[in-house]
Design a protein around this motif. Structure first.
Motif, PDB file in Angstrom:
ATOM      1  N   GLN A  59       0.858  -1.186   0.000  1.00 53.57           N
ATOM      2  CA  GLN A  59       0.000   0.000   0.000  1.00 53.57           C
ATOM      3  C   GLN A  59       0.897   1.240   0.000  1.00 53.57           C
ATOM      4  O   GLN A  59       0.495   2.309   0.457  1.00 53.57           O
ATOM      5  CB  GLN A  59      -0.919   0.018   1.233  1.00 53.57           C
ATOM      6  CG  GLN A  59      -1.870  -1.161   1.336  1.00 53.57           C
ATOM      7  CD  GLN A  59      -2.987  -1.135   0.327  1.00 53.57           C
ATOM      8  OE1 GLN A  59      -3.297  -2.152  -0.299  1.00 53.57           O
ATOM      9  NE2 GLN A  59      -3.580   0.016   0.116  1.00 53.57           N
ATOM     10  N   HIS A 371      -3.881   2.110 -10.002  1.00 59.28           N
ATOM     11  CA  HIS A 371      -2.677   2.241  -9.184  1.00 59.28           C
ATOM     12  C   HIS A 371      -2.237   0.863  -8.716  1.00 59.28           C
ATOM     13  O   HIS A 371      -2.902  -0.131  -8.978  1.00 59.28           O
ATOM     14  CB  HIS A 371      -2.883   3.205  -8.017  1.00 59.28           C
ATOM     15  CG  HIS A 371      -3.899   2.776  -6.996  1.00 59.28           C
ATOM     16  ND1 HIS A 371      -5.221   2.527  -7.290  1.00 59.28           N
ATOM     17  CD2 HIS A 371      -3.782   2.568  -5.659  1.00 59.28           C
ATOM     18  CE1 HIS A 371      -5.863   2.189  -6.184  1.00 59.28           C
ATOM     19  NE2 HIS A 371      -5.013   2.184  -5.181  1.00 59.28           N
ATOM     20  N   HIS A 373      -1.720  -0.630  -5.701  1.00 59.11           N
ATOM     21  CA  HIS A 373      -2.037  -1.241  -4.402  1.00 59.11           C
ATOM     22  C   HIS A 373      -2.590  -2.663  -4.554  1.00 59.11           C
ATOM     23  O   HIS A 373      -3.303  -2.966  -5.498  1.00 59.11           O
ATOM     24  CB  HIS A 373      -3.020  -0.354  -3.629  1.00 59.11           C
ATOM     25  CG  HIS A 373      -2.387   0.912  -3.131  1.00 59.11           C
ATOM     26  ND1 HIS A 373      -3.105   1.954  -2.600  1.00 59.11           N
ATOM     27  CD2 HIS A 373      -1.076   1.274  -3.076  1.00 59.11           C
ATOM     28  CE1 HIS A 373      -2.270   2.928  -2.249  1.00 59.11           C
ATOM     29  NE2 HIS A 373      -1.035   2.531  -2.526  1.00 59.11           N
ATOM     30  N   ASP A 375      -4.876  -4.382  -3.283  1.00 53.54           N
ATOM     31  CA  ASP A 375      -6.295  -4.717  -3.350  1.00 53.54           C
ATOM     32  C   ASP A 375      -6.910  -4.395  -4.708  1.00 53.54           C
ATOM     33  O   ASP A 375      -7.975  -4.918  -5.020  1.00 53.54           O
ATOM     34  CB  ASP A 375      -7.076  -4.038  -2.208  1.00 53.54           C
ATOM     35  CG  ASP A 375      -6.892  -2.543  -2.153  1.00 53.54           C
ATOM     36  OD1 ASP A 375      -5.820  -2.045  -2.575  1.00 53.54           O
ATOM     37  OD2 ASP A 375      -7.815  -1.857  -1.688  1.00 53.54           O
ATOM     38  N   HIS A 376      -6.255  -3.546  -5.506  1.00 55.01           N
ATOM     39  CA  HIS A 376      -6.810  -3.220  -6.824  1.00 55.01           C
ATOM     40  C   HIS A 376      -5.999  -3.825  -7.973  1.00 55.01           C
ATOM     41  O   HIS A 376      -6.401  -3.733  -9.124  1.00 55.01           O
ATOM     42  CB  HIS A 376      -6.925  -1.703  -6.991  1.00 55.01           C
ATOM     43  CG  HIS A 376      -7.893  -1.102  -6.024  1.00 55.01           C
ATOM     44  ND1 HIS A 376      -9.262  -1.176  -6.208  1.00 55.01           N
ATOM     45  CD2 HIS A 376      -7.718  -0.481  -4.838  1.00 55.01           C
ATOM     46  CE1 HIS A 376      -9.875  -0.595  -5.185  1.00 55.01           C
ATOM     47  NE2 HIS A 376      -8.962  -0.181  -4.333  1.00 55.01           N
ATOM     48  N   HIS A 452      -2.943   9.759  -3.079  1.00 47.43           N
ATOM     49  CA  HIS A 452      -3.097   8.333  -2.774  1.00 47.43           C
ATOM     50  C   HIS A 452      -1.897   7.478  -3.176  1.00 47.43           C
ATOM     51  O   HIS A 452      -1.431   6.658  -2.376  1.00 47.43           O
ATOM     52  CB  HIS A 452      -4.364   7.802  -3.449  1.00 47.43           C
ATOM     53  CG  HIS A 452      -4.751   6.443  -2.987  1.00 47.43           C
ATOM     54  ND1 HIS A 452      -5.251   6.210  -1.726  1.00 47.43           N
ATOM     55  CD2 HIS A 452      -4.683   5.239  -3.586  1.00 47.43           C
ATOM     56  CE1 HIS A 452      -5.490   4.922  -1.583  1.00 47.43           C
ATOM     57  NE2 HIS A 452      -5.138   4.310  -2.690  1.00 47.43           N
ATOM     58  N   ASP A 471     -10.228   4.901  -5.133  1.00 42.23           N
ATOM     59  CA  ASP A 471      -9.631   5.277  -3.835  1.00 42.23           C
ATOM     60  C   ASP A 471      -9.485   6.786  -3.587  1.00 42.23           C
ATOM     61  O   ASP A 471      -9.240   7.181  -2.450  1.00 42.23           O
ATOM     62  CB  ASP A 471      -8.256   4.607  -3.614  1.00 42.23           C
ATOM     63  CG  ASP A 471      -8.401   3.121  -3.251  1.00 42.23           C
ATOM     64  OD1 ASP A 471      -9.556   2.673  -3.037  1.00 42.23           O
ATOM     65  OD2 ASP A 471      -7.379   2.427  -3.184  1.00 42.23           O
TER      66      ASP A 471
HETATM   67 ZN   LIG Z   1      -5.266   2.278  -3.041  1.00 40.68          ZN
END
Ligand SMILES: [Zn+2]
Length: 523
Positions: A59, A371, A373, A375-376, A452, A471
């Motif tokens: 993250q 992006h 991260h 989770d995505h 972010h 996000d």
């Molecule tokens: Zn994110």
């Protein structure tokens, strides 16, 4: 005489079979160093206190950059050996993704797990319905928590190895230290002290593929004749992601066993520990940042959602809904463009199946990630495995994703291993237009000043007058009273691009009108 010789030789045989193996020698030495089998077995209860810190590498602000400091926790706990039950009471102060405090307890028995209080921004339906808030653990979380309790329970682990020699196998040295395999763990021993030094699992990470996850024991202290590591550092591929310091450990003090009880109605419907396909790193590390959705499907709440669905939100534009994280699919004349590949490859495989059925003959040609991260982006391999897909990312994420795709990913239970070495990566410095033969366009814009992540992209689908962000704005829920830097970055990117969106779809939430956001930020 012959008979005596035969008896003697068979006695010798028994003796030679009973010869201590090199593995048993390591284990026996560790048991002695920790206080001896009798004392270790005599620990009927344990009460402990301490503090922990957590970091999350995937993250980060910069792709592949410094891990994000996640939270600081104060805890106290009890373990009852007879019922193999434990309880840990936590006060967890988060720094990321937003400052907040969750106060919660976890009760774990062999058959069920119970969470008392609120421990996540992603509360499941059972936790929200319960008053006061509480819920039974999913089978995935229960299996993960039990594994981590076994890993951290140094005395029980080493005693278990002594008592179950058949379950102990030789293993390759770890960092020059002798190691053994036992109960899904690789346990390394300090050659100087004989004490266990490191307990490793071979895990799967949705970004980095095959990873090692270790606890490293240090700061040994004797309590009641038993030596316990007071400091435990957790390393993901050699990088520290958590550190726990015990401040107090007491053996065989009376504990209130009623605090280990799970209410009968909760227990009746509670999940059993999952026995296969546990995404340990997802379950653990979403908890590090306090956003874990405690469910037996990583993508959606099995007790609160019908499951994922592909919903048309504008002509030719489809959003994955029903889960915690969305993708967006844009239909072009002879192919598809997908934004974001969240959570797991299982979710991506579901999406690929949906697109095949819905848009026959139109393969996915571009996967654009807003992006980096976890989770995505954690389902990227599930989309890229289709072949012929170009990965589109913002600058400077290109080199990061090249390393990610070159990392071995053989332990992925969602996908067979394959090479992603040839996947084309398109790194976008400012903007990029993807067109089809009929003139339909999809554009990505770099979100220069977003708070972010570096290299964050916004999607723009001109024919639908629809934007896509993740996000920095969650379209759907009411806007806050005052703008924040994430919302401002959406409006600034729109202005800089010179586009006039009517609506936005999000990587979280659903869709919402844009003019209201522009007014809020403009004021
Ligand atoms: Zn994110």
């Amino acid at each position: 005489m012959k008979l005596v010789a035969a008896a003697l030789s068979s006695a010798l045989l028994v003796v030679s079979c009973a010869t201590v193996t090199p593995e048993q020698t390591l284990v026996n030495r560790a048991v002695e160093a920790m206080g001896g089998a009798e004392r270790l077995a005599g620990a009927r209860t344990i009460a402990f206190k301490g503090t922990s810190k957590y970091w999350e590498p995937e993250q980060s602000d910069v792709p592949g950059g410094e891990p994000r400091f996640a939270n600081e926790t104060t805890f106290s706990g009890i373990i009852d050996a007879a019922s193999r039950s434990s309880r840990v009471d936590n006060i967890r102060n988060y720094a990321y993704p937003a400052p907040r405090t969750f106060t919660f307890s976890e009760v774990v028995t062999p058959e069920a797990g119970y969470v008392i209080g609120i421990d996540s921004n992603g509360r499941n339906a059972q936790n929200m319905k319960s008053n006061p808030p509480a819920h039974s653990m999913s089978g995935l979380r229960l299996a993960t928590t039990q594994r981590e309790l076994r890993r951290a329970g140094s005395a029980a682990l080493i005693l278990g190895m002594q008592r179950n020699p058949d379950g102990v196998q030789p293993a390759a040295d770890i960092n020059g230290q002798p190691a053994l395999s036992y109960d899904g763990f690789l346990v390394a021993f300090d050659p100087l002290t004989g004490l266990p030094s490191r307990v490793r699992t071979l895990d799967y990470d949705n970004i980095w593929g095959d990873v090692t996850y270790d606890v490293v024991f240090s700061n040994w202290r004797e309590t009641g004749g038993i030596r316990i590591p007071m400091t435990r550092r957790y390393e993901l591929n050699g990088r520290m992601v958590a550190e726990t310091n015990l401040s107090d450990v007491q053996f065989n003090t009376p504990i209130d066993t009623s605090r280990l009880q799970i209410p009968a109605d909760v227990r009746a419907s509670a999940a059993k520990p999952a026995v296969r396909n546990v995404p340990y790193q997802w379950v653990l590390r979403r908890q590090f940042i306090g956003v874990y959705l405690d469910s037996d499907n990583a993508s959606y709440d099995t007790r609160g959602s019908q499951g994922l669905r592909l919903q048309e939100v504008a002509p030719g534009v489809h959003q994955v809904q029903g889960g915690s994280h969305n993708s967006l699919v844009v239909e072009m004349s002879d192919h598809l463009i997908v934004f974001d590949a969240p959570v797991t490859d299982a979710q991506s495989l579901w999406l690929v199946g949906q697109t095949r059925a819905r848009f026959p003959g139109k393969p996915i040609r571009f996967l654009a990630l807003t992006h980096h991260h976890m989770d995505h982006a954690g389902g990227l391999r599930g989309i890229l495995a289709e072949g012929g897909v170009t990965l589109v990312v913002g600058q400077p994420a290109g080199a990061h994703f090249r390393r990610v795709l070159d990392a071995p990913a053989t332990r992925n239970f969602d996908l067979p291993a394959r090479s992603y070495h040839m996947v084309p990566i398109l790194e976008v410095p400012e903007s990029h237009v993807m067109s089809d033969s009929a003139g339909r366009q999809v554009v990505v814009y770099m979100m220069m000043d977003n708070p972010h992540a570096k290299g964050q992209l916004m999607g723009w689908i001109p024919h639908a007058k629809m934007g896509y962000v993740t996000d920095v704005w969650t379209p759907g829920p009411p806007l806050p009273a005052k703008p924040n830097p994430g919302l401002a970055s959406v409006v600034n990117t729109v202005k800089r691009a010179g586009i006039e969106p009517e609506r936005f779809a999000g990587g979280h939430g659903g869709t919402a009108d844009y003019p209201m956001l522009a007014r809020l930020v403009g004021n």
